[in-house]
Design an enzyme around this catalytic site. Structure first.
Site, PDB file in Angstrom:
ATOM      1  N   GLY A 100      -5.026  -1.567   1.516  1.00 33.34           N
ATOM      2  CA  GLY A 100      -6.024  -1.951   2.009  1.00 33.34           C
ATOM      3  C   GLY A 100      -7.020  -1.213   1.731  1.00 33.34           C
TER       4      GLY A 100
ATOM      5  N   TYR B 233     -14.439  -5.962   7.052  1.00 32.25           N
ATOM      6  CA  TYR B 233     -13.682  -4.710   7.392  1.00 32.25           C
ATOM      7  C   TYR B 233     -13.396  -4.508   8.837  1.00 32.25           C
ATOM      8  CZ  TYR B 233     -10.591  -0.914   7.851  1.00 32.25           C
ATOM      9  OH  TYR B 233      -9.647   0.690   7.751  1.00 32.25           O
TER      10      TYR B 233
ATOM     11  N   ASP C 164       2.228  -1.974  -4.941  1.00 34.05           N
ATOM     12  CA  ASP C 164       0.760  -1.037  -4.794  1.00 34.05           C
ATOM     13  C   ASP C 164       0.339  -1.717  -5.835  1.00 34.05           C
ATOM     14  OD1 ASP C 164      -1.137   0.116  -4.654  1.00 34.05           O
ATOM     15  OD2 ASP C 164      -0.151   1.107  -3.091  1.00 34.05           O
TER      16      ASP C 164
ATOM     17  N   GLY D  93       0.427  -1.217   0.167  1.00 35.16           N
ATOM     18  CA  GLY D  93      -0.095  -0.694   0.381  1.00 35.16           C
ATOM     19  C   GLY D  93       1.260   0.827   0.355  1.00 35.16           C
TER      20      GLY D  93
ATOM     21  N   SER E 227      -6.691  -1.814  12.676  1.00 31.21           N
ATOM     22  CA  SER E 227      -7.816  -0.707  12.795  1.00 31.21           C
ATOM     23  C   SER E 227      -8.585  -0.547  14.186  1.00 31.21           C
ATOM     24  CB  SER E 227      -8.771  -1.276  11.798  1.00 31.21           C
ATOM     25  OG  SER E 227     -10.188  -0.090  11.919  1.00 31.21           O
TER      26      SER E 227
ATOM     27  N   ASP F 211      -2.441  -7.185  -7.456  1.00 30.18           N
ATOM     28  CA  ASP F 211      -3.111  -7.660  -7.600  1.00 30.18           C
ATOM     29  C   ASP F 211      -3.423  -8.076  -5.833  1.00 30.18           C
ATOM     30  OD1 ASP F 211      -6.196  -6.892  -6.381  1.00 30.18           O
ATOM     31  OD2 ASP F 211      -7.142  -7.862  -8.436  1.00 30.18           O
ATOM     32  N   LEU F 212      -3.516  -7.512  -5.098  1.00 33.32           N
ATOM     33  CA  LEU F 212      -3.381  -8.711  -3.604  1.00 33.32           C
ATOM     34  C   LEU F 212      -5.211  -8.787  -3.417  1.00 33.32           C
ATOM     35  CD1 LEU F 212      -1.481  -6.834  -0.995  1.00 33.32           C
ATOM     36  CD2 LEU F 212      -0.861  -8.301  -2.955  1.00 33.32           C
TER      37      LEU F 212
HETATM   38  P1  NAD Z   1      -4.647   4.277   0.856  1.00 34.18           P
HETATM   39  O1  NAD Z   1      -6.576   4.306  -0.205  1.00 34.18           O
HETATM   40  O2  NAD Z   1      -4.394   6.084   0.916  1.00 34.18           O
HETATM   41  O3  NAD Z   1      -4.039   3.435   0.414  1.00 34.18           O
HETATM   42  C1  NAD Z   1      -3.936   2.046   0.160  1.00 34.18           C
HETATM   43  C2  NAD Z   1      -3.512   1.561  -0.491  1.00 34.18           C
HETATM   44  O4  NAD Z   1      -3.088  -0.284  -1.064  1.00 34.18           O
HETATM   45  C3  NAD Z   1      -3.837   2.186  -1.769  1.00 34.18           C
HETATM   46  O5  NAD Z   1      -1.949   2.763  -1.908  1.00 34.18           O
HETATM   47  C4  NAD Z   1      -4.279   1.239  -2.724  1.00 34.18           C
HETATM   48  O6  NAD Z   1      -3.758   1.551  -3.957  1.00 34.18           O
HETATM   49  C5  NAD Z   1      -3.882  -0.307  -1.853  1.00 34.18           C
HETATM   50  N1  NAD Z   1      -4.553  -1.297  -1.898  1.00 34.18           N
HETATM   51  C6  NAD Z   1      -6.000  -1.187  -2.176  1.00 34.18           C
HETATM   52  N2  NAD Z   1      -6.278  -2.598  -3.801  1.00 34.18           N
HETATM   53  C7  NAD Z   1      -5.237  -3.230  -2.802  1.00 34.18           C
HETATM   54  C8  NAD Z   1      -5.046  -4.157  -3.778  1.00 34.18           C
HETATM   55  N3  NAD Z   1      -5.882  -5.296  -4.391  1.00 34.18           N
HETATM   56  N4  NAD Z   1      -3.815  -4.586  -4.357  1.00 34.18           N
HETATM   57  C9  NAD Z   1      -2.375  -3.907  -4.086  1.00 34.18           C
HETATM   58  N5  NAD Z   1      -3.053  -3.210  -2.976  1.00 34.18           N
HETATM   59  C10 NAD Z   1      -4.049  -2.243  -3.220  1.00 34.18           C
HETATM   60  O7  NAD Z   1      -5.668   4.177   2.339  1.00 34.18           O
HETATM   61  P2  NAD Z   1      -4.783   4.058   3.991  1.00 34.18           P
HETATM   62  O8  NAD Z   1      -6.132   5.154   4.625  1.00 34.18           O
HETATM   63  O9  NAD Z   1      -3.985   4.511   3.493  1.00 34.18           O
HETATM   64  O10 NAD Z   1      -4.896   2.683   4.485  1.00 34.18           O
HETATM   65  C11 NAD Z   1      -3.423   2.232   4.552  1.00 34.18           C
HETATM   66  C12 NAD Z   1      -4.503   1.195   5.979  1.00 34.18           C
HETATM   67  O11 NAD Z   1      -4.884   1.759   7.329  1.00 34.18           O
HETATM   68  C13 NAD Z   1      -5.075   0.067   5.369  1.00 34.18           C
HETATM   69  O12 NAD Z   1      -5.104  -0.712   5.601  1.00 34.18           O
HETATM   70  C14 NAD Z   1      -6.946   0.385   6.220  1.00 34.18           C
HETATM   71  O13 NAD Z   1      -7.335  -0.465   6.615  1.00 34.18           O
HETATM   72  C15 NAD Z   1      -5.878   0.788   7.415  1.00 34.18           C
HETATM   73  N6  NAD Z   1      -6.708   2.247   8.501  1.00 34.18           N
HETATM   74  C16 NAD Z   1      -7.159   3.638   7.526  1.00 34.18           C
HETATM   75  C17 NAD Z   1      -7.922   4.237   8.098  1.00 34.18           C
HETATM   76  C18 NAD Z   1      -8.055   5.264   8.386  1.00 34.18           C
HETATM   77  O14 NAD Z   1      -9.458   5.798   8.278  1.00 34.18           O
HETATM   78  N7  NAD Z   1      -7.593   6.207   6.921  1.00 34.18           N
HETATM   79  C19 NAD Z   1      -8.257   3.936   9.664  1.00 34.18           C
HETATM   80  C20 NAD Z   1      -8.328   2.409  10.312  1.00 34.18           C
HETATM   81  C21 NAD Z   1      -6.997   1.746   9.576  1.00 34.18           C
END
Ligand code: NAD
Length: 263
Positions: free
Chosen positions: A71, A155, A32, A8, A114, A41-42
């Site tokens: 994620g 989730y 990513d 990610g 999370s 693609d995960l």
């Molecule tokens: P984000 O969307 O900015 O980053 C997530 C990254 O994961 C993206 O670059 C996306 O392309 C990549 N991704 C998604 N699906 C994919 C796939 N199938 N294969 C490969 N890569 C993939 O989001 P973020 O908020 O930075 O999220 C990062 C982590 O933090 C995640 O695991 C999310 O669940 C967790 N999280 C986020 C929050 C929030 O409020 N933003 C809160 C708690 C936990």
């Protein structure tokens, strides 16, 4: 200087962490969908296997750290979300274990969980148990039985499985005893494209805005990335199996007496 895999890495928390690790002079192997050293693609088994194999190859089989940040969040297809957020995390935790053991220093792993693990209501063990057992078909069947709750539990259940994997494995001979510090962080609502997707949805936007954050605003990717960066540093040499809440106080507000618990 060390080798770090960050999934990610192209956005949000993963990108913020990447910038800090690179500023230290380390090499980051990003994973990513796009804009990464390993584009994969995960959500597919082939994508996961190929990405882990490429990470081993690009690191030369020696890694000093791993961050699993790839994620997706609601609204999203529940089955695909569970697959990406759990199976797309577990494959790196298990598949890069040997490369982390090979580090000359104490290797660090930070899994992104999370605060939905403790702040979003009860999470059925059926989904989490099937995830931990790596029973992919069983996890999806358990999700199907949840009706309207499937999206939320996909989730929160995946993030609970991540936390449970960390708590179970971190203190064992195979992890702490083999020179790896495995920990997790539990962010609260953090303003990234993932959260913005939820805010833009009429149903989820209302739910997210109704969630109290005692400190006021949403978090920023840099605030979470700073803690992840710290958990990759020697400061974490004495840290194993911790689930660190960085959520503006939401977990404390909702669960103050639940943990630590009394008899
Ligand atoms: P984000 O969307 O900015 O980053 C997530 C990254 O994961 C993206 O670059 C996306 O392309 C990549 N991704 C998604 N699906 C994919 C796939 N199938 N294969 C490969 N890569 C993939 O989001 P973020 O908020 O930075 O999220 C990062 C982590 O933090 C995640 O695991 C999310 O669940 C967790 N999280 C986020 C929050 C929030 O409020 N933003 C809160 C708690 C936990």
């Amino acid at each position: 200087m060390g080798n770090y895999v960050i999934t990610g890495s192209a956005s949000g928390i993963g990108a913020a962490t990447r910038a800090l690790v690179e500023a230290d002079g380390h090499t980051v192997i990003g994973v990513d969908l796009l804009d990464a050293e390993i584009e994969a693609d995960l959500s597919t088994a082939d994508g996961r296997a190929g990405a882990v194999a490429a990470a081993v190859e690009q690191s030369g089989g020696v890694l000093d750290g791993l961050v699993t940040s790839a994620g997706v969040g609601p609204p999203f297809d529940p089955h695909k979300m569970l697959t990406i957020n759990w199976f797309g995390t577990e494959c790196f935790l298990s598949g890069l274990h040997d490369a982390l053991v090979a580090s000359e220093s104490i290797a660090k792993v930070v899994a992104i969980s999370s605060n939905s693990t403790t702040c979003g209501g009860p999470i059925p063990s059926s989904v989490v148990d099937a995830c931990i057992a790596m029973d992919e078909a069983g996890a999806h069947t358990a999700l199907d039985e949840l009706g309207d709750m499937a999206m939320h539990i996909a989730y929160a259940g995946a993030k609970t499985a991540v936390a449970r994997f960390v708590r179970r494995h971190a203190p064992t001979e195979q992890w702490a005893g083999s020179g790896i510090r495995l920990n997790a962080i539990a962010p609260g609502a953090t303003l990234t494209p993932l959260l913005q997707g939820g805010l833009d949805d009429p149903q989820f936007g209302e739910l997210i805005r109704a969630f109290t954050v005692p400190t006021g605003d949403f978090g920023t990717p840099d605030q979470i990335g700073s803690w992840v960066h710290h958990m990759l540093s020697p400061a974490a040499d004495f840290m194993a199996g911790t689930l660190l809440f960085v959520d503006g106080g939401t977990d404390a507000m909702m669960n103050a007496d639940r943990w630590p618990e009394t008899s």
